[in-house]
Structure formats: structure tokens, C-alpha cells
Design an enzyme around this catalytic site. Sequence first.
Site, PDB file in Angstrom:
ATOM      1  N   ASN A   1      -7.420   4.390   9.186  1.00 53.31           N
ATOM      2  CA  ASN A   1      -6.915   3.151   9.770  1.00 53.31           C
ATOM      3  C   ASN A   1      -7.026   3.102  11.291  1.00 53.31           C
ATOM      4  OD1 ASN A   1      -4.965   5.205   8.995  1.00 53.31           O
ATOM      5  ND2 ASN A   1      -3.466   4.003  10.099  1.00 53.31           N
TER       6      ASN A   1
ATOM      7  N   CYS B   1       2.223   0.922  12.423  1.00 51.49           N
ATOM      8  CA  CYS B   1       3.525   1.496  12.110  1.00 51.49           C
ATOM      9  C   CYS B   1       3.951   2.586  13.070  1.00 51.49           C
ATOM     10  CB  CYS B   1       3.580   1.972  10.672  1.00 51.49           C
ATOM     11  SG  CYS B   1       2.245   3.041  10.259  1.00 51.49           S
TER      12      CYS B   1
ATOM     13  N   GLY C   1       0.821  -1.205   0.000  1.00 51.38           N
ATOM     14  CA  GLY C   1       0.000   0.000   0.000  1.00 51.38           C
ATOM     15  C   GLY C   1       0.855   1.255   0.000  1.00 51.38           C
ATOM     16  N   SER C   2       1.944   1.215   0.752  1.00 50.24           N
ATOM     17  CA  SER C   2       2.823   2.393   0.819  1.00 50.24           C
ATOM     18  C   SER C   2       3.378   2.726  -0.567  1.00 50.24           C
ATOM     19  CB  SER C   2       3.993   2.143   1.778  1.00 50.24           C
ATOM     20  OG  SER C   2       3.525   1.847   3.058  1.00 50.24           O
TER      21      SER C   2
ATOM     22  N   THR D   1      10.627  -7.323 -11.481  1.00 47.33           N
ATOM     23  CA  THR D   1      10.001  -8.610 -11.789  1.00 47.33           C
ATOM     24  C   THR D   1       8.775  -8.808 -10.899  1.00 47.33           C
ATOM     25  OG1 THR D   1      12.117  -9.523 -12.453  1.00 47.33           O
ATOM     26  CG2 THR D   1      10.401 -11.114 -11.873  1.00 47.33           C
TER      27      THR D   1
ATOM     28  N   SER E   1      -3.857  -2.736  -0.578  1.00 46.35           N
ATOM     29  CA  SER E   1      -2.800  -3.624  -0.108  1.00 46.35           C
ATOM     30  C   SER E   1      -3.419  -4.964   0.281  1.00 46.35           C
ATOM     31  CB  SER E   1      -2.113  -2.973   1.097  1.00 46.35           C
ATOM     32  OG  SER E   1      -1.082  -3.795   1.563  1.00 46.35           O
ATOM     33  N   ALA E   2      -2.891  -6.067  -0.291  1.00 45.07           N
ATOM     34  CA  ALA E   2      -3.535  -7.375  -0.137  1.00 45.07           C
ATOM     35  C   ALA E   2      -3.619  -7.859   1.305  1.00 45.07           C
ATOM     36  CB  ALA E   2      -2.781  -8.410  -0.985  1.00 45.07           C
ATOM     37  N   HIS E   3      -2.608  -7.510   2.130  1.00 42.72           N
ATOM     38  CA  HIS E   3      -2.590  -8.104   3.480  1.00 42.72           C
ATOM     39  C   HIS E   3      -3.662  -7.557   4.410  1.00 42.72           C
ATOM     40  CE1 HIS E   3      -0.356  -5.063   6.071  1.00 42.72           C
ATOM     41  NE2 HIS E   3      -0.086  -4.583   4.888  1.00 42.72           N
TER      42      HIS E   3
ATOM     43  N   GLN F   1      -7.495   0.580   3.795  1.00 41.54           N
ATOM     44  CA  GLN F   1      -8.371  -0.008   4.823  1.00 41.54           C
ATOM     45  C   GLN F   1      -9.774  -0.286   4.297  1.00 41.54           C
ATOM     46  OE1 GLN F   1      -7.599  -1.040   7.902  1.00 41.54           O
ATOM     47  NE2 GLN F   1      -5.495  -0.301   7.912  1.00 41.54           N
TER      48      GLN F   1
HETATM   49  N1  PLP Z   1      -2.515   3.317   4.056  1.00 41.08           N
HETATM   50  C1  PLP Z   1      -3.285   2.939   5.100  1.00 41.08           C
HETATM   51  C2  PLP Z   1      -4.554   3.670   5.386  1.00 41.08           C
HETATM   52  C3  PLP Z   1      -2.878   1.864   5.894  1.00 41.08           C
HETATM   53  O1  PLP Z   1      -3.624   1.502   6.932  1.00 41.08           O
HETATM   54  C4  PLP Z   1      -1.667   1.203   5.586  1.00 41.08           C
HETATM   55  C5  PLP Z   1      -1.174   0.101   6.428  1.00 41.08           C
HETATM   56  O2  PLP Z   1      -1.461   0.008   7.601  1.00 41.08           O
HETATM   57  C6  PLP Z   1      -0.923   1.631   4.476  1.00 41.08           C
HETATM   58  C7  PLP Z   1      -1.389   2.704   3.736  1.00 41.08           C
HETATM   59  C8  PLP Z   1       0.364   0.970   4.094  1.00 41.08           C
HETATM   60  O3  PLP Z   1       0.126  -0.290   3.543  1.00 41.08           O
HETATM   61  P1  PLP Z   1       1.326  -1.352   3.477  1.00 41.08           P
HETATM   62  O4  PLP Z   1       1.472  -1.905   4.846  1.00 41.08           O
HETATM   63  O5  PLP Z   1       0.840  -2.408   2.521  1.00 41.08           O
HETATM   64  O6  PLP Z   1       2.499  -0.630   2.988  1.00 41.08           O
END
Ligand code: PLP
Length: 381
Positions: free
Chosen positions: A151, A325, A71-72, A237, A199-201, A179
Site C-alpha cells: 500500500n 492509518c 479489508g481489515s 446481517t 475491500s470495495a473502497h 491494493q
Molecule cells: N490491507 C491493505 C494492504 C490496505 O491498504 C488496507 C487499507 O488501507 C487494508 C488492508 C484495510 O482495509 P480496510 O480499510 O477496508 O479495512
Amino acid sequence: MRTIYFDHAATTAVAREVKEAMDPYFCENYGNASSLYELGYKSKEAINVAREKVAKVLNAKTNEIYFTSCGSESDNLAIKGVARANRHKGNHIITSKIEHPAVLNTCKQLEKEGFRVTYLNVDKNGFIDLEELKNSINRNTILVSIMFANNEVGTIQPIKQISNIAHKYNAIFHTDAVQAVGNVKIDVQEMGIDLLSMSAHKFYGPKGVGALFVRKNVNFVQIQNGGHQEHDKRAGTENVAGIVGLGKAIEIADRNMEENNKKLLQLRQYFLEQIKDKIPYIRINGDLKNRLPGNINISFMYVNGKDIVKMLANAGICTSSGSACSSGLPQPSHVLIAMGLSEDIAKSALRITLGKENTKEDIDYLIETLVKVVEYLRTER
Ligand code: PLP
């Protein structure tokens, strides 16, 4: 000791069905998707199938989906990519004070490169003020980036109204939907979204893989140089197994969304009724209506949220005091502070994020443990 997981906003377990879909892409179909033989074609085909699944769920076209590593990275690619490509049109960007660091720190970086960034305020429930957006936007604004759902407190922003305002001024609209995807129905056409990060996780897919939707006519540049992967916009890749997992996970999440959300809302309601009854001096943070169904954020006055998290962890319960984070940082949540909470009340916050495997018994155990923990910490003061 059993582990009870209430931190689904931090990450989720990979669904069995997702893992099974990914399995063949490790040891059997391990080809590089750019290779010109059967093993390579199989990987390319698997990526295309995943791209179709993502596009279908968002009501986008397949050539509008770019796979990334998280996601970042999607946020970085969206914001830097659009800003750098549209600099000749203007240098103003609008975002909000409650964005994830992936957006906030990207904007800070762009300020160093000469862009001007407006950070919109939010009200006590975490909503941006549309009037402030209208007053801040001007012909020099090239990009508006507002998260779909927060989040920490789960607040869901009025996305369509925000995109309407952005488009009135010919600004491009990006939303960090990390989210929201998997929890909220998203139609990029109907909602007027130009770029969207996921973001898949966060929706029972694997870690280390994300996607970015970019509307066809939106001008953006790559931020990572290298080969010609992802229509020349994201070199590297492809993480074939991860991409297959993301595709499968979004398909399942979309299919089961209504049923899951119904369950999450019932569990949340049950938790809130119980907790209000059993623990005094609490404050529910965020809006209760326009909110991610699994999100609960509560301040327990006179105690530190991080102490609660640690004591719950001793009882096998996983929660958090804010975003994953920033959990190591001493300062209070920037989101709660932006919502007007005092430093003390912000520091006493606990985030509980429910997921599809949670049961009423899990909630009962959480409440029972919370009552003891909060009482202990309050008397210890
Ligand atoms: N954006 C939001 C709103 C998130 O909650 C998060 C992860 O907690 C991210 C971005 C970042 O995603 P990733 O952990 O896949 O880098």
C-alpha cells in the site's frame, strides 16, 4: 479552491454507476436477506448476483466468496480463521515485515495465543526473498500470508512462486490483495491463492464492505459468533447495498482495467520525468516495473514528508506520507525502514497515488506546487 485527489490508495470516490446500483437497496428493497418474503428474497438475490461478479473476476466459485465489513476484517478472518482451525497441524505462520497493520497486528495477537510467527525481510525494492521463505518454511508451517501489492510503495510480489513454495510444504497461502484488486488481473486458480482479502473502497466502491475468497477445501473457522449468514462463517446481517456496490465496482474495475492502467502509467511516467528534472535530491522508493500503476513514492531529502503533505493540502492537493492509518504517527514508515531506508529518508517520503479521474493538468499543478513547497521547506531549515 479545487480539490485535486492523489490519495487513491487511502480510498476512492464511489463511482456514479456504483452508487446508482446501490440506491434501490436503501429505501425500497430494504429487506433482511434472511427473511422469508419478497423483500428478503430480493436482498438475497442481490447478494448472490454480487457474489457471482466477484467470483467471476477472480476465477473462483460463488460459494468460495464471503462478504465482510472491510479489508481489515477479511485479513482477520483469513489469518485467525485458518490458524485456529489448523492448530492441530502446526503453530507456525509466515508473513512479511511490510504487511498492513491488519495483518501484522493479527499475527501479533496470534503470537499471544501461542503461535510462532516469522516476519520475512524485504529487499531495497520491497520484494520478499524467496530463498528466505524456503529456509523459514517447515512441516509445522500452517499458513503463509504475503500481501499481493504494498500500500505504500506499490511493489507487487511474485505471488505464484510464493504459493508454490507454501504448497510444497502443505501450508495454506493467503494474500492481502486490498491494493491489488481492481488494479491487477488476479486468477486465484492460476496463481495458487487459497485465501484473498479485498475491500470495495479501494476500487471505487463504498466504504465498510469487503470480501474474502476462501478455496473450497481450506479449513477455517469463524471469528465472529452469531447467526448463520455467509455459510456460517461470518455472522451479522448483510450490508446489502454495500455488497451490491462491491459487486458493481469490481465488475467495472475489471472491465476498464487495461485502459485505466495505460493512462495511469502514462501519467506516472510524465510525473517522474518532470520531477527528476525540477527537484534535486530525491529518491524514488520501490520497484518501477512490478508495481501498482498508480503508485508513486518519493523521498525529498532534507524535508519531512508530513510537512509536504500539509502544505500541498493548503493548495488543495491530497497526498499522504505513507499509509492512511499510520498518518498520525510520528515514527517513520515500517515499510520503508524494512526496505533499508534510513530514518531520515523514510521520514521524507511522500506517497502520491493516481486514479482514473486524474489528468495531465492535475500533474502539472502538482509538480508546480511541489517545486515551491520543497524549495520553501528546504530553505526554511
Ligand atoms: N490491507 C491493505 C494492504 C490496505 O491498504 C488496507 C487499507 O488501507 C487494508 C488492508 C484495510 O482495509 P480496510 O480499510 O477496508 O479495512
